[in-house]
Design a protein around this motif. Sequence first.
Motif, mmCIF file in Angstrom:
data_model
loop_
_atom_site.group_PDB
_atom_site.id
_atom_site.type_symbol
_atom_site.label_atom_id
_atom_site.label_comp_id
_atom_site.label_asym_id
_atom_site.label_seq_id
_atom_site.Cartn_x
_atom_site.Cartn_y
_atom_site.Cartn_z
ATOM 1 N N ILE A 28 15.197 31.568 59.576
ATOM 2 C CA ILE A 28 16.425 30.784 59.729
ATOM 3 C C ILE A 28 16.891 30.858 61.180
ATOM 4 O O ILE A 28 17.239 29.829 61.795
ATOM 5 C CB ILE A 28 17.514 31.303 58.775
ATOM 6 C CG1 ILE A 28 17.177 30.922 57.324
ATOM 7 C CG2 ILE A 28 18.890 30.749 59.163
ATOM 8 C CD1 ILE A 28 18.097 31.559 56.286
ATOM 9 N N ALA A 51 22.599 34.622 58.375
ATOM 10 C CA ALA A 51 21.202 34.366 58.020
ATOM 11 C C ALA A 51 20.761 35.167 56.801
ATOM 12 O O ALA A 51 20.115 34.638 55.887
ATOM 13 C CB ALA A 51 20.286 34.646 59.205
ATOM 14 N N GLY A 87 22.509 26.777 60.056
ATOM 15 C CA GLY A 87 21.962 27.829 59.217
ATOM 16 C C GLY A 87 21.668 27.321 57.819
ATOM 17 O O GLY A 87 20.636 27.659 57.219
ATOM 18 N N ALA A 90 18.517 25.133 57.867
ATOM 19 C CA ALA A 90 17.311 25.958 58.000
ATOM 20 C C ALA A 90 16.991 26.654 56.682
ATOM 21 O O ALA A 90 15.819 26.755 56.284
ATOM 22 C CB ALA A 90 17.501 26.991 59.109
ATOM 23 N N ALA A 91 18.026 27.127 55.977
ATOM 24 C CA ALA A 91 17.809 27.799 54.694
ATOM 25 C C ALA A 91 17.276 26.825 53.652
ATOM 26 O O ALA A 91 16.357 27.157 52.882
ATOM 27 C CB ALA A 91 19.113 28.434 54.214
#
Length: 292
Positions: A28, A51, A87, A90-91
Amino acid sequence: MTTTTLPQTPHRDTVIPDALLREHARRIRGHVARMCANPEGGHLGGSVSMAEILATLYHAELRIDPSSPKAPDRDVLVLSKGHGALGLYAALAGRGFFPEELLTGYGSPDSPLTAHPNPALPGVEMPTGSLGHGLALGVGTALDFRLSGADRRCFVVLGDGELQEGSVWEAAMMASALRLGRLVAVVDANGLQITGPVTAAMGEPCLTDRWRGFGWAVHEVDGHDPAELRAAFATVPRADGLPTVVIARTVKGRGFPQVEGQARSHYARLTDRQVKRALRVLDDEQQRSAAL
């Protein structure tokens, strides 16, 4: 940063090692670094401080199915601190909701990856970012679960600076009064906001006492430790019907030594050189973890 293929977790009952969750968190951070290298930059500090929170929720806790983002029995995550959208993106990509390649387009005019969460993307439940509103959305969602008899949970991720909004406490009071035991607030308590330390704005808050005073079950954990996060999440739903808050102590800009723990990490436009340095740091951390 070294690229590795990580297994996908089918549902919240599957146990995966904490080391793997830490690797998901590093990925992440790597994606956030690359997204912050676009010409417009991005919200770095608050995206990477959470993260481990996101990695633990998406890979070990939430009942979700990337192939069916609107599955009627899914758990729901609301990112109230919407400026942490990098974030979240990305997750979600790491969990398989959409290809990771889509992340490279962040900041371009035709990209669906906007600065705050875009519900047009699979896995994004609600548009957020006007701070102080997410917990109220979570209250309504958790109440819907109860009225429909659904075995579902709602997680709301907030920032500690966001707790200065009075609407947060209105929602907290309502959640307790309604005994919404399937509602979880996760406070990314990194101690900083855009203007500096949170304490400089509102004094030294005792978050544990404050949330407990509003009738919540309170857990205070190391927000960078998946084991502590999982232990807190495992208490939900509660038999006594209390909503749960997890105060996750974190470091803003975690993983980026040049800005770690500094307010200036809030928003950054990284150069290619800075991205390479950040990825080297993440690689070194990965290798140290693997050697343990």
